[in-house]
Write an enzyme that holds these catalytic residues in place. Structure first.
Site, PDB file in Angstrom:
ATOM      1  N   HIS A  40       0.852  -1.191   0.000  1.00 42.19           N
ATOM      2  CA  HIS A  40       0.000   0.000   0.000  1.00 42.19           C
ATOM      3  C   HIS A  40       0.887   1.241   0.000  1.00 42.19           C
ATOM      4  CE1 HIS A  40       1.083   0.442   4.215  1.00 42.19           C
ATOM      5  NE2 HIS A  40       0.742  -0.816   4.388  1.00 42.19           N
ATOM      6  N   ALA A  86      18.093 -16.171  11.875  1.00 43.54           N
ATOM      7  CA  ALA A  86      16.664 -16.278  12.164  1.00 43.54           C
ATOM      8  C   ALA A  86      16.137 -14.993  12.791  1.00 43.54           C
ATOM      9  CB  ALA A  86      16.415 -17.457  13.101  1.00 43.54           C
ATOM     10  N   LYS A 106      22.035  -6.488   9.630  1.00 45.56           N
ATOM     11  CA  LYS A 106      23.359  -5.902   9.345  1.00 45.56           C
ATOM     12  C   LYS A 106      24.389  -7.022   9.257  1.00 45.56           C
ATOM     13  CE  LYS A 106      22.041  -1.580   9.959  1.00 45.56           C
ATOM     14  NZ  LYS A 106      21.843  -0.703   8.856  1.00 45.56           N
ATOM     15  N   ARG A 109      29.725 -10.750  10.199  1.00 46.60           N
ATOM     16  CA  ARG A 109      31.108 -11.077   9.862  1.00 46.60           C
ATOM     17  C   ARG A 109      31.156 -11.687   8.471  1.00 46.60           C
ATOM     18  NH1 ARG A 109      32.645 -16.533  10.309  1.00 46.60           N
ATOM     19  NH2 ARG A 109      31.204 -17.836  11.448  1.00 46.60           N
TER      20      ARG A 109
END
Length: 121
Positions: A40, A86, A106, A109
């Site tokens: 939307h 997860a 983010k 490593r």
């Protein structure tokens, strides 16, 4: 929408308005969501009229592992061999060979590629 060979998914939801590309040998965990749309518009009149809905393609490279309960949002590219932890919400690109996680997701490593020839000999 394009789904490569040997892709496994359990209870995942994929919503494709513009384009989603999933590479080969990708594993998608239970209850993961992949969206190439916001569903939307932000403007209330546009929402009411069902117009100006933001969309952008999603690209998932080869050998990617997407954990359970991950959400991948529009416009994201996940590079080959990346692992998404997860529960993450992927809002921006994740480089190849990267372990990433969190909300927003983010890089955690680098995942150094294994020399499989040395392991197999």
């Amino acid at each position: 929408m394009t789904i490569g060979d040997r892709v496994g998914m359990t209870g995942a939801a994929i919503f494709c308005a513009t384009g989603i590309e999933i590479g080969n040998d990708v594993q998608i965990g239970a209850n993961a969501n992949i969206y190439d749309t916001d569903f939307h518009a932000l403007d209330h009149v546009d929402r009411r009229m069902g117009r100006n809905i933001p969309t952008a393609p999603v690209r998932i490279g080869d050998d990617v592992w997407i954990g359970a309960n991950v959400t991948v949002l529009k416009g994201v590219t996940i590079g080959s061999r990346a692992v998404i932890a997860a529960g993450s919400v992927v809002t921006s690109d994740i480089a190849a060979d990267t372990l990433a996680g969190g909300v927003p997701c983010k890089a955690i490593r680098s995942l150094k590629p294994i020399n499989h020839e040395a392991v197999d000999s």
